[in-house]
Design a protein around this motif. Structure first.
Motif, mmCIF file in Angstrom:
data_model
loop_
_atom_site.group_PDB
_atom_site.id
_atom_site.type_symbol
_atom_site.label_atom_id
_atom_site.label_comp_id
_atom_site.label_asym_id
_atom_site.label_seq_id
_atom_site.Cartn_x
_atom_site.Cartn_y
_atom_site.Cartn_z
ATOM 1 N N ILE A 7 0.862 -1.174 0.000
ATOM 2 C CA ILE A 7 0.000 0.000 0.000
ATOM 3 C C ILE A 7 0.906 1.234 0.000
ATOM 4 C CG2 ILE A 7 -1.710 1.279 1.343
ATOM 5 C CD1 ILE A 7 -2.722 -1.474 2.339
ATOM 6 N N GLY A 8 0.595 2.181 -0.860
ATOM 7 C CA GLY A 8 1.419 3.382 -0.991
ATOM 8 C C GLY A 8 2.398 3.312 -2.153
ATOM 9 N N THR A 9 2.536 2.130 -2.761
ATOM 10 C CA THR A 9 3.413 1.987 -3.930
ATOM 11 C C THR A 9 2.788 2.712 -5.116
ATOM 12 O OG1 THR A 9 4.270 -0.149 -3.206
ATOM 13 C CG2 THR A 9 4.413 0.310 -5.558
ATOM 14 N N ILE A 10 3.640 3.258 -5.950
ATOM 15 C CA ILE A 10 3.209 3.888 -7.196
ATOM 16 C C ILE A 10 3.491 2.914 -8.329
ATOM 17 C CG2 ILE A 10 3.656 5.787 -8.816
ATOM 18 C CD1 ILE A 10 2.310 6.754 -6.242
ATOM 19 N N LEU A 11 2.501 2.690 -9.188
ATOM 20 C CA LEU A 11 2.675 1.874 -10.392
ATOM 21 C C LEU A 11 2.766 2.819 -11.578
ATOM 22 C CD1 LEU A 11 -0.165 -0.778 -9.993
ATOM 23 C CD2 LEU A 11 2.236 -1.045 -9.361
ATOM 24 N N ILE A 12 3.728 2.587 -12.430
ATOM 25 C CA ILE A 12 3.858 3.371 -13.659
ATOM 26 C C ILE A 12 3.730 2.401 -14.820
ATOM 27 C CG2 ILE A 12 5.370 4.869 -15.011
ATOM 28 C CD1 ILE A 12 6.719 5.561 -12.272
ATOM 29 N N SER A 13 2.793 2.677 -15.705
ATOM 30 C CA SER A 13 2.593 1.762 -16.823
ATOM 31 C C SER A 13 3.821 1.776 -17.724
ATOM 32 C CB SER A 13 1.338 2.135 -17.613
ATOM 33 O OG SER A 13 1.472 3.404 -18.197
ATOM 34 N N LYS A 14 4.174 0.602 -18.189
ATOM 35 C CA LYS A 14 5.309 0.477 -19.098
ATOM 36 C C LYS A 14 4.926 1.081 -20.452
ATOM 37 C CE LYS A 14 8.870 -2.110 -17.534
ATOM 38 N NZ LYS A 14 9.326 -3.365 -18.034
ATOM 39 N N PRO A 15 5.908 1.564 -21.187
ATOM 40 C CA PRO A 15 5.621 2.082 -22.529
ATOM 41 C C PRO A 15 4.953 0.997 -23.379
ATOM 42 C CG PRO A 15 7.841 2.660 -21.854
ATOM 43 C CD PRO A 15 7.305 1.704 -20.816
ATOM 44 N N PHE A 16 4.014 1.406 -24.189
ATOM 45 C CA PHE A 16 3.301 0.543 -25.130
ATOM 46 C C PHE A 16 2.463 -0.530 -24.447
ATOM 47 C CE2 PHE A 16 7.337 1.893 -27.120
ATOM 48 C CZ PHE A 16 6.792 2.887 -27.920
ATOM 49 N N MET A 17 1.895 -0.169 -23.306
ATOM 50 C CA MET A 17 0.988 -1.090 -22.615
ATOM 51 C C MET A 17 -0.178 -1.409 -23.542
ATOM 52 S SD MET A 17 -0.987 -0.675 -19.021
ATOM 53 C CE MET A 17 0.099 -1.616 -17.983
ATOM 54 N N GLU A 18 -0.523 -2.668 -23.605
ATOM 55 C CA GLU A 18 -1.583 -3.088 -24.520
ATOM 56 C C GLU A 18 -2.969 -2.627 -24.081
ATOM 57 O OE1 GLU A 18 -1.456 -7.157 -25.793
ATOM 58 O OE2 GLU A 18 0.740 -7.132 -25.836
ATOM 59 N N ASP A 19 -3.221 -2.575 -22.790
ATOM 60 C CA ASP A 19 -4.520 -2.141 -22.284
ATOM 61 C C ASP A 19 -4.568 -0.613 -22.331
ATOM 62 O OD1 ASP A 19 -6.836 -1.513 -20.879
ATOM 63 O OD2 ASP A 19 -6.537 -3.093 -19.379
ATOM 64 N N LYS A 20 -5.226 -0.067 -23.324
ATOM 65 C CA LYS A 20 -5.243 1.385 -23.563
ATOM 66 C C LYS A 20 -5.854 2.172 -22.408
ATOM 67 C CE LYS A 20 -3.212 1.236 -27.474
ATOM 68 N NZ LYS A 20 -1.790 1.474 -27.472
ATOM 69 N N ARG A 21 -6.653 1.530 -21.556
ATOM 70 C CA ARG A 21 -7.226 2.228 -20.400
ATOM 71 C C ARG A 21 -6.141 2.665 -19.427
ATOM 72 N NH1 ARG A 21 -11.071 -2.133 -18.097
ATOM 73 N NH2 ARG A 21 -9.142 -3.256 -18.466
ATOM 74 N N PHE A 22 -4.997 1.996 -19.492
ATOM 75 C CA PHE A 22 -3.911 2.295 -18.559
ATOM 76 C C PHE A 22 -2.663 2.848 -19.251
ATOM 77 C CE2 PHE A 22 -6.488 -0.935 -16.424
ATOM 78 C CZ PHE A 22 -6.810 -0.223 -15.284
ATOM 79 N N GLU A 23 -2.814 3.230 -20.504
ATOM 80 C CA GLU A 23 -1.682 3.785 -21.238
ATOM 81 C C GLU A 23 -1.212 5.088 -20.587
ATOM 82 O OE1 GLU A 23 -0.652 4.440 -25.869
ATOM 83 O OE2 GLU A 23 -2.562 5.277 -25.208
ATOM 84 N N LYS A 24 0.080 5.164 -20.315
ATOM 85 C CA LYS A 24 0.732 6.344 -19.739
ATOM 86 C C LYS A 24 0.100 6.774 -18.418
ATOM 87 C CE LYS A 24 2.522 7.962 -24.106
ATOM 88 N NZ LYS A 24 2.723 9.064 -25.014
ATOM 89 N N THR A 25 -0.145 5.786 -17.559
ATOM 90 C CA THR A 25 -0.756 6.087 -16.268
ATOM 91 C C THR A 25 0.220 5.927 -15.112
ATOM 92 O OG1 THR A 25 -1.596 3.826 -16.033
ATOM 93 C CG2 THR A 25 -3.097 5.453 -16.979
ATOM 94 N N VAL A 26 -0.076 6.675 -14.062
ATOM 95 C CA VAL A 26 0.622 6.586 -12.782
ATOM 96 C C VAL A 26 -0.471 6.288 -11.755
ATOM 97 C CG1 VAL A 26 2.029 7.821 -11.096
ATOM 98 C CG2 VAL A 26 2.321 8.301 -13.548
ATOM 99 N N ILE A 27 -0.317 5.186 -11.034
ATOM 100 C CA ILE A 27 -1.366 4.716 -10.132
ATOM 101 C C ILE A 27 -0.840 4.603 -8.704
ATOM 102 C CG2 ILE A 27 -2.937 2.802 -9.586
ATOM 103 C CD1 ILE A 27 -3.026 2.171 -12.570
ATOM 104 N N LEU A 28 -1.626 5.084 -7.761
ATOM 105 C CA LEU A 28 -1.329 4.952 -6.339
ATOM 106 C C LEU A 28 -2.118 3.769 -5.789
ATOM 107 C CD1 LEU A 28 -0.321 5.906 -3.524
ATOM 108 C CD2 LEU A 28 -2.320 7.444 -3.485
ATOM 109 N N ILE A 29 -1.424 2.786 -5.206
ATOM 110 C CA ILE A 29 -2.086 1.644 -4.573
ATOM 111 C C ILE A 29 -2.571 2.083 -3.191
ATOM 112 C CG2 ILE A 29 -1.788 -0.697 -3.649
ATOM 113 C CD1 ILE A 29 -1.717 -0.542 -6.712
ATOM 114 N N VAL A 30 -3.891 1.951 -2.940
ATOM 115 C CA VAL A 30 -4.457 2.383 -1.666
ATOM 116 C C VAL A 30 -4.938 1.230 -0.788
ATOM 117 C CG1 VAL A 30 -5.099 4.658 -2.553
ATOM 118 C CG2 VAL A 30 -6.778 2.800 -2.612
#
Length: 181
Positions: A7-30
């Motif tokens: 919890i509290g980790t940041i996820l950064i989508s890898k370049p060219f992620m196949e799932d376009k909903r998460f393309e170029k995203t930065v996510i906070l795990i809560v």
């Protein structure tokens, strides 16, 4: 490459992620438990202001971020006010999520809560048990530890990726559809 998150980790989508909903995203795990994992996309702002969604919300210029594709009709929030917002759950280092929305409204009305210390999200990103762990092992996500005070900053996916690893610069600055290049 790190594959364990908390919890509290940041996820950064890898370049060219196949799932376009998460393309170029930065996510906070809560939240993460035996049922799965919940996070919020923290770098995708909507054009919607909070007053457009919640009736009787104090007049403000607070914009809402797109938190993810799950429950997009629900509003969530991350804040630093556990003493003012009942039912809050700590993410990490004095940053909390959730709680009673009535307390948020009251705090904004009285000025005890300021817009720079709270972020609102429509929807969330969610993974079933072990799903995120598998996606990390497959290489879809980069795990990052970031000062959570910065989640209200204008986070740029490309800049963050380069900051983490200079070798990503060529990918971070490439167009989303590299076939157009």
């Amino acid at each position: 490459m790190k594959t364990e998150f908390e919890i509290g980790t940041i996820l950064i989508s890898k370049p060219f992620m196949e799932d376009k909903r998460f393309e170029k995203t930065v996510i906070l795990i809560v939240e993460s438990n035996q049922n799965g994992t919940v996070g919020f996309i923290i770098n995708k702002e909507t054009k919607t202001h909070i007053n457009e969604i919640i009736n009787h919300f104090p007049e403000s210029n607070i914009k809402i971020k797109y938190g993810g594709p799950v429950e997009t009709s629900s509003l969530f929030f991350v804040h630093k006010y556990p003493d003012l917002i009942a039912g809050s759950e700590e993410i990490k280092n004095g940053i909390f999520w959730g709680g009673d929305l009535k307390d948020v409204i009251k705090g904004l009305e009285t000025g005890e809560i300021t817009s720079d210390q709270i972020s609102f999200f429509i929807g969330y990103a969610g993974w079933e048990k072990n799903q995120l762990k598998n996606e990390i092992k497959e290489g879809s996500w980069i795990l990052h530890k970031m000062d959570l005070e910065k989640i209200n900053d204008d986070l740029n996916w490309s800049n963050l990726l380069i900051q983490i690893n200079k070798e990503y610069e060529v990918w971070a600055t490439a167009p989303s559809n590299f076939h157009l290049n």
